[in-house]
Design an enzyme around this catalytic site. Structure first.
Site, PDB file in Angstrom:
ATOM      1  N   SER A 191       6.845   1.028   3.003  1.00 22.82           N
ATOM      2  CA  SER A 191       7.334   0.073   2.230  1.00 22.82           C
ATOM      3  C   SER A 191       8.731   0.125   1.940  1.00 22.82           C
ATOM      4  O   SER A 191       9.648   0.176   2.903  1.00 22.82           O
ATOM      5  CB  SER A 191       6.410  -0.272   0.633  1.00 22.82           C
ATOM      6  OG  SER A 191       6.936  -1.347   0.020  1.00 22.82           O
ATOM      7  N   ASP A 404      -1.191  -7.289   4.839  1.00 22.70           N
ATOM      8  CA  ASP A 404      -0.271  -6.936   3.870  1.00 22.70           C
ATOM      9  C   ASP A 404       0.096  -8.110   2.907  1.00 22.70           C
ATOM     10  O   ASP A 404       0.360  -9.287   3.401  1.00 22.70           O
ATOM     11  CB  ASP A 404       0.921  -6.502   4.517  1.00 22.70           C
ATOM     12  CG  ASP A 404       1.971  -5.764   3.468  1.00 22.70           C
ATOM     13  OD1 ASP A 404       2.116  -6.107   2.256  1.00 22.70           O
ATOM     14  OD2 ASP A 404       2.628  -4.851   4.098  1.00 22.70           O
ATOM     15  N   HIS A 444      -1.297  -3.502   2.388  1.00 19.83           N
ATOM     16  CA  HIS A 444       0.012  -2.901   2.007  1.00 19.83           C
ATOM     17  C   HIS A 444       0.074  -1.447   2.006  1.00 19.83           C
ATOM     18  O   HIS A 444      -0.227  -0.850   0.901  1.00 19.83           O
ATOM     19  CB  HIS A 444       0.911  -3.509   0.846  1.00 19.83           C
ATOM     20  CG  HIS A 444       2.226  -2.960   0.809  1.00 19.83           C
ATOM     21  ND1 HIS A 444       3.187  -3.432   1.535  1.00 19.83           N
ATOM     22  CD2 HIS A 444       2.938  -2.472  -0.317  1.00 19.83           C
ATOM     23  CE1 HIS A 444       4.464  -2.962   1.255  1.00 19.83           C
ATOM     24  NE2 HIS A 444       4.145  -2.364   0.099  1.00 19.83           N
TER      25      HIS A 444
END
Length: 528
Positions: A191, A404, A444
């Protein structure tokens, strides 16, 4: 076995460490602070952490979880806590964990969101493998952008400086603590951590020999604008454009109906979202429909179509790709809820406009243009020329989940193409130093509906074999020259056993079910 080199490294390190007793290691740690004389570095503590004890997290504030994130140490290590000054208005906190089972490898962890919090879970994971491991708070504590307000120095720390400076300090500490220094340096992040990894590759190509960058928040400024754009598309709850969570569930089912079988298997997982171009007019409510929760009005169908479309600027230029289909169940609570997205709101409030009262409902593409024109410290991290990293002999394993719901995986594919076009390299030429792995069934940075545990952290551990563990895969690539042709993911059951495995293909190849076994048979799939 394929991971023999890791075990040899651990055994060698254990033999070296065993020459000194635990008592001498403890003494070495407790007196280590006397040896640390680094510019702009203030040592807070050096703490010996024995096997089986709670890892002290006394500097972790409540806003970052406090001591609730503590865990039991499976190794003995020296925990060094420091503050590092970066300007007269900024500093960052960092920790270095120096294990007794040291393998001669250095590793830096990354962060997430807008934080602000040391990734202790990643530090635990890497240290148990014998990496001298560091983590920073990226210039401020907490998952918030409020510290950016009228303080570009803190923004600079967040953009790149805390990670780079922390790496420099961490390497110096490693050399001080271990007579042999370090052989190779690595990075692990997802991320924001993925963006940090790419920023290091782009700006400091010599910092790391191997980088694992997951779901990177690259093209960062436009990503923030993309997050703001969804409220403009959906409108608030109750408006004619708004789509309810129940309707998003119907949209998800329709996407699977149209796209699930495109890979040859009906298993509830989309292997290649590029092939999925759903038509939502099939969900239009007819005049006699009584239950409107499983169908869409014409206006709502337009909302859904806009959600799954790319973002273009006022000048018509591409800014950010579409949200990939398959993520809508989670995204309906994150982006499509009729509220602003926290990280986007904070970026506009505390960076773009320096106005904590900025109202996200006023956002337009003109705001996106203003934000993009700033791009402070090139935080977008979208430079396509990574020749410095290539020339330095670096290797990067880039992965992104195809479910995601926060950062579309299409962004990673767009960056891969951008690098290829900028450097004029084909996929086979990029393979020498850069490989991208889209992971079906992954959300994610964490598992979703499929075989998505790939060893990117403790919670996704599925073995030490490099084909099952991206951290071990990057070590094998750097140190043995064996590059990963695929990443094998595991679908974990609740009791921690493996339900099934699936090999995820190296981009631009895609996974195709060819049989004859069930879809849970990893050998029933082929990269084409």
């Amino acid at each position: 076995m394929m991971w023999w080199f890791l075990l040899i490294g651990l055994a060698s390190a254990a033999a070296t460490a065993s020459s000194a007793s635990s008592a001498s290691f403890e003494s070495r740690c407790q007196h280590f602070h006397k040896e640390i004389h680094l510019q702009n570095v203030h040592v807070l503590s050096t703490t010996y952490v024995p096997i089986g004890s709670n890892i002290p997290m006394v500097y972790n504030p409540p806003i970052c979880g406090g001591t609730a994130s503590s865990s039991i140490s499976t190794i003995q290590f020296c925990q060094v806590a420091l503050n590092v000054t970066t300007s007269d208005k900024s500093q960052f906190f960092m920790e270095a964990w120096l294990p007794s089972n040291y393998t001669g490898r250095f590793l830096s962890t990354g962060n997430g969101g807008l934080n602000g919090c040391v990734s202790y879970a990643d530090m635990v994971y890497a240290t148990q493998y014998g990496f001298a491991t560091i983590g920073t708070n990226n210039g401020h504590f907490g998952d918030t952008g409020q510290y950016f307000l009228n303080n570009p120095e803190v923004i600079e720390d967040f953009a790149y400086r805390a990670l780079h400076t922390g790496t420099v300090v961490g390497k110096a500490l490693t050399k001080l603590f271990y007579p042999q220094g370090y052989k190779n340096s690595y990075y692990l992040g997802c991320s924001t951590g993925g963006r940090q990894g790419w920023k290091s590759i782009q700006r400091f190509p010599d910092d790391f020999d191997g980088v694992v960058a997951g779901a990177p928040a690259i093209n960062f400024v436009n990503l923030c604008s993309w997050g703001s754009r969804f409220l403009k598309i959906t409108g608030p709850p109750g408006s004619e454009t708004f789509v309810t969570s129940a309707q998003w569930s119907a949209v998800h089912n329709e996407i699977l109906r149209q796209c699930d079988a495109l890979d040859g298997a009906v298993d509830g997982i989309i292997e290649d979202t590029d092939l999925c171009q759903p038509v939502f007019e099939t969900l239009l409510c007819n005049s006699t429909a009584v239950d409107k929760t499983s169908c869409l009005t014409g206006v709502q169908a337009n909302t859904v179509n806009e959600v799954f479309s790319a973002m273009y600027g006022l000048d018509g230029k591409w800014l950010y790709p579409r949200m990939q289909p398959g993520s809508e169940l989670a995204a309906s609570f994150i982006y499509y809820s009729g509220n602003g997205f926290k990280y986007s709101d904070d970026w506009y409030k505390y960076v773009v406009y320096n106005d904590s009262n900025w109202d996200h409902s006023t956002w337009t593409l003109a705001d996106a243009a203003a934000a993009a024109a700033q791009d402070p410290f090139q935080i977008s991290s979208f430079d396509g020329n990574i020749s410095g990293f290539q020339k330095a002999g670096g290797k990067v394993l880039h992965y992104h989940g195809l479910e995601d719901a926060i950062i579309t995986s299409d962004s990673s594919k767009a960056y891969y193409k951008h690098v290829a076009d900028t450097m004029g390299l084909s996929p086979s030429e990029l393979d020498h130093f850069y490989r991208l792995f889209p992971i079906s069934g992954m959300g994610h940075c964490s598992p979703g509906t499929g075989a998505a545990s790939i060893g990117q952290g403790s919670s996704t551990y599925a073995g030490d074999d490099p084909q099952d563990n991206v951290l071990m895969a990057i070590v094998q690539w750097v140190e043995k020259g064996i590059a990963p042709e695929y990443v094998r993911g595991s679908k974990m059951s609740r009791d921690g056993t493996i339900d099934y495995r699936r090999k995820h293909c190296k981009y631009p190849k895609r996974n195709r079910y060819v049989g004859p076994g069930k879809y849970t048979d990893e050998n029933a799939w082929k990269c084409v």
